[in-house]
Design a protein around this motif. Structure first.
Motif, PDB file in Angstrom:
ATOM      1  N   ALA A 132       0.853  -1.190   0.000  1.00 47.70           N
ATOM      2  CA  ALA A 132       0.000   0.000   0.000  1.00 47.70           C
ATOM      3  C   ALA A 132       0.883   1.232   0.000  1.00 47.70           C
ATOM      4  O   ALA A 132       1.989   1.224   0.552  1.00 47.70           O
ATOM      5  CB  ALA A 132      -0.923   0.017   1.213  1.00 47.70           C
ATOM      6  N   GLY A 133       0.390   2.302  -0.616  1.00 44.42           N
ATOM      7  CA  GLY A 133       1.135   3.560  -0.672  1.00 44.42           C
ATOM      8  C   GLY A 133       0.355   4.702  -0.058  1.00 44.42           C
ATOM      9  O   GLY A 133      -0.592   4.492   0.706  1.00 44.42           O
ATOM     10  N   PHE A 134       0.742   5.925  -0.409  1.00 37.03           N
ATOM     11  CA  PHE A 134       0.095   7.129   0.129  1.00 37.03           C
ATOM     12  C   PHE A 134       0.218   8.238  -0.913  1.00 37.03           C
ATOM     13  O   PHE A 134       1.282   8.418  -1.486  1.00 37.03           O
ATOM     14  CB  PHE A 134       0.770   7.572   1.434  1.00 37.03           C
TER      15      PHE A 134
ATOM     16  N   VAL B 182      -1.416   9.217  -6.472  1.00 33.52           N
ATOM     17  CA  VAL B 182      -0.992   9.990  -7.625  1.00 33.52           C
ATOM     18  C   VAL B 182      -1.826   9.601  -8.835  1.00 33.52           C
ATOM     19  O   VAL B 182      -2.497   8.567  -8.853  1.00 33.52           O
ATOM     20  CB  VAL B 182       0.513   9.786  -7.919  1.00 33.52           C
ATOM     21  N   ALA B 183      -1.768  10.416  -9.869  1.00 37.30           N
ATOM     22  CA  ALA B 183      -2.622  10.213 -11.034  1.00 37.30           C
ATOM     23  C   ALA B 183      -2.441   8.847 -11.676  1.00 37.30           C
ATOM     24  O   ALA B 183      -3.384   8.291 -12.248  1.00 37.30           O
ATOM     25  CB  ALA B 183      -2.346  11.314 -12.058  1.00 37.30           C
ATOM     26  N   ASP B 184      -1.224   8.274 -11.594  1.00 37.62           N
ATOM     27  CA  ASP B 184      -0.954   6.996 -12.254  1.00 37.62           C
ATOM     28  C   ASP B 184      -1.125   5.786 -11.346  1.00 37.62           C
ATOM     29  O   ASP B 184      -0.906   4.658 -11.790  1.00 37.62           O
ATOM     30  CB  ASP B 184       0.479   6.987 -12.792  1.00 37.62           C
ATOM     31  N   ALA B 185      -1.518   5.995 -10.090  1.00 35.59           N
ATOM     32  CA  ALA B 185      -1.552   4.888  -9.139  1.00 35.59           C
ATOM     33  C   ALA B 185      -2.473   3.753  -9.599  1.00 35.59           C
ATOM     34  O   ALA B 185      -2.178   2.570  -9.394  1.00 35.59           O
ATOM     35  CB  ALA B 185      -1.987   5.380  -7.763  1.00 35.59           C
ATOM     36  N   ALA B 186      -3.585   4.103 -10.226  1.00 36.85           N
ATOM     37  CA  ALA B 186      -4.525   3.081 -10.690  1.00 36.85           C
ATOM     38  C   ALA B 186      -3.980   2.307 -11.885  1.00 36.85           C
ATOM     39  O   ALA B 186      -4.512   1.244 -12.232  1.00 36.85           O
ATOM     40  CB  ALA B 186      -5.863   3.719 -11.052  1.00 36.85           C
TER      41      ALA B 186
ATOM     42  N   LEU C  74      -2.433   0.218  -7.536  1.00 42.58           N
ATOM     43  CA  LEU C  74      -1.923   0.390  -6.179  1.00 42.58           C
ATOM     44  C   LEU C  74      -3.006   0.766  -5.178  1.00 42.58           C
ATOM     45  O   LEU C  74      -3.719   1.759  -5.359  1.00 42.58           O
ATOM     46  CB  LEU C  74      -0.838   1.466  -6.184  1.00 42.58           C
ATOM     47  N   THR C  75      -3.100  -0.005  -4.112  1.00 42.68           N
ATOM     48  CA  THR C  75      -3.876   0.410  -2.940  1.00 42.68           C
ATOM     49  C   THR C  75      -3.128   1.560  -2.287  1.00 42.68           C
ATOM     50  O   THR C  75      -1.923   1.473  -2.049  1.00 42.68           O
ATOM     51  CB  THR C  75      -4.017  -0.755  -1.948  1.00 42.68           C
ATOM     52  N   THR C  76      -3.831   2.639  -1.995  1.00 42.03           N
ATOM     53  CA  THR C  76      -3.144   3.834  -1.504  1.00 42.03           C
ATOM     54  C   THR C  76      -4.100   4.701  -0.697  1.00 42.03           C
ATOM     55  O   THR C  76      -5.287   4.383  -0.561  1.00 42.03           O
ATOM     56  CB  THR C  76      -2.540   4.624  -2.688  1.00 42.03           C
ATOM     57  N   VAL C  77      -3.577   5.777  -0.149  1.00 44.30           N
ATOM     58  CA  VAL C  77      -4.367   6.740   0.619  1.00 44.30           C
ATOM     59  C   VAL C  77      -4.407   8.045  -0.177  1.00 44.30           C
ATOM     60  O   VAL C  77      -3.362   8.560  -0.580  1.00 44.30           O
ATOM     61  CB  VAL C  77      -3.755   6.986   2.015  1.00 44.30           C
ATOM     62  N   ARG C  78      -5.592   8.554  -0.409  1.00 46.26           N
ATOM     63  CA  ARG C  78      -5.751   9.751  -1.243  1.00 46.26           C
ATOM     64  C   ARG C  78      -5.696  11.018  -0.404  1.00 46.26           C
ATOM     65  O   ARG C  78      -6.477  11.202   0.522  1.00 46.26           O
ATOM     66  CB  ARG C  78      -7.075   9.695  -2.001  1.00 46.26           C
TER      67      ARG C  78
ATOM     68  N   PRO D 153      -8.740   1.267  -1.804  1.00 48.58           N
ATOM     69  CA  PRO D 153      -8.293  -0.115  -2.014  1.00 48.58           C
ATOM     70  C   PRO D 153      -8.250  -0.484  -3.505  1.00 48.58           C
ATOM     71  O   PRO D 153      -9.182  -0.191  -4.249  1.00 48.58           O
ATOM     72  CB  PRO D 153      -9.358  -0.945  -1.277  1.00 48.58           C
ATOM     73  N   ARG D 154      -7.153  -1.106  -3.892  1.00 46.65           N
ATOM     74  CA  ARG D 154      -7.027  -1.626  -5.251  1.00 46.65           C
ATOM     75  C   ARG D 154      -6.377  -3.014  -5.194  1.00 46.65           C
ATOM     76  O   ARG D 154      -6.382  -3.637  -4.133  1.00 46.65           O
ATOM     77  CB  ARG D 154      -6.222  -0.655  -6.138  1.00 46.65           C
ATOM     78  N   ALA D 155      -5.814  -3.464  -6.288  1.00 47.12           N
ATOM     79  CA  ALA D 155      -5.409  -4.873  -6.393  1.00 47.12           C
ATOM     80  C   ALA D 155      -4.098  -5.204  -5.706  1.00 47.12           C
ATOM     81  O   ALA D 155      -3.766  -6.376  -5.545  1.00 47.12           O
ATOM     82  CB  ALA D 155      -5.326  -5.265  -7.867  1.00 47.12           C
TER      83      ALA D 155
END
Length: 318
Positions: free
Chosen positions: A261-263, A266-270, A276-280, A314-316
């Motif tokens: 998971a990230g934080f 960013v525009a390319d995270a998906a 990427l699962t991340t925090v917006r 949440p993503r893959a």
């Protein structure tokens, strides 16, 4: 302004209210004045307005770097929010406390009404704040300061990401932190530790990067050698990207072998592989809050601390 008033059939004071976006003008009158302004080609003279009102409607943005996604996104958000309120922008880059003091002096000399100090520069600005009519707002500011502050809920977002990793059945979650000097990195580390503590999970040794994908790759190369690493929270998406590549280089699959998971989102995270699962972080809301707080400070409002929620996406990858 007198010409506009004559054509619109109103007083010069009414034209002034329209120019300054006062709510004390009814819509029909505002439309008539704006039509007269357009017909006559009237544009407010910024220098003349500054002499009359004592304000230039120009604000500064003080940054330590624009190389990071967070800083560049904040600059964009502040610029958009300022433009929407009729404010121009001046950007100053600094590297040390003396540079911050010099930046404030230069901004004042160029007629800026105040400044938004962004992220890493705030630690330098805390002890170099100007006095007088020059207003300040700090984004991601450590400690207590006598001016308004704005920040994302870094700790809350990091805790949400960590809880998400734990909810997938992992014994613990490792962490690739940002620079030790960064307020945002410290808050995200705090959120990670709090979530582990509340879940009764052990806190593994910390890996530290510098926000870049290369530092994430270096940390990932070390973590990939450990069989007990099954989940990692990276303090930003760039480091998460480098981490994912290092794991792939070592033959470890994401998320099958290691969840990541990230934080920032960013525009390319998906479009990472896997997404990427991340925090917006809501940079638009941060920029709007910073400019609103700065204008409030210019109007004499008491300093406020604004915290903008950060949301798990949440993503893959986890």
């Amino acid at each position: 302004m007198a010409d506009v008033a004559r054509v619109a059939g109103v007083s010069a004071q009414t034209v002034s209210r329209v120019v300054n976006d006062s709510p004390r003008v009814d819509p029909a009158t505002r439309e008539r004045v704006e039509h007269a302004m357009s017909e006559l080609g009237y544009l407010p003279h910024r220098a003349a307005r500054a002499l009359r009102t004592g304000r230039s409607h120009t604000i500064g943005v003080v940054v330590a770097t624009l190389a990071t996604v967070g800083n560049s996104r904040m600059l964009e958000a502040v610029s958009t929010a300022a433009a929407a309120r009729g404010y121009a922008l001046m950007v100053v880059s600094v590297t040390d406390r003396a540079g911050v003091a010099d930046a404030f002096a230069r901004l004042r000399a160029q007629g800026a009404d105040g400044a938004v100090v962004v992220n890493e520069a705030t630690a330098l600005a805390a002890g170099a704040a100007p006095d007088g009519a020059f207003a300040l707002v700090a984004v991601d500011c450590p400690g207590s300061v006598p001016f308004p502050t704005v920040q994302s809920d870094h700790a809350g977002g990091a805790a949400a990401a960590t809880r998400h990793l734990l909810s997938r059945g992992h014994h613990t979650a490792w962490h690739v932190a940002g620079p030790a000097s960064s307020f945002a990195a410290a808050e995200r580390e705090r959120g990670w530790r709090d979530a582990l503590s509340q879940a009764g999970a052990p806190a593994p040794p910390l890996e530290r990067g510098d926000w870049t994908a290369a530092s994430g790759h270096a940390a990932g190369t070390r973590l990939a050698t450990r069989d007990d690493v099954t989940a990692v929270f990276a303090a930003n998406d760039q480091m998460a990207l480098g981490l994912v590549r290092a794991l792939a280089d070592a033959g470890r699959r994401v998320p099958e072998d290691v969840a990541v998971a990230g934080f920032d989102d960013v525009a390319d995270a998906a479009d990472y592989r896997p997404p990427l699962t991340t925090v917006r972080q809501d940079f638009d809301a941060l920029g709007d809050a910073a400019v609103t707080a700065l204008i409030g400070a210019l109007d004499g409002a008491a300093p406020t601390r604004t915290v903008i929620p950060a949301r798990l996406v949440p993503r893959a990858s986890a």
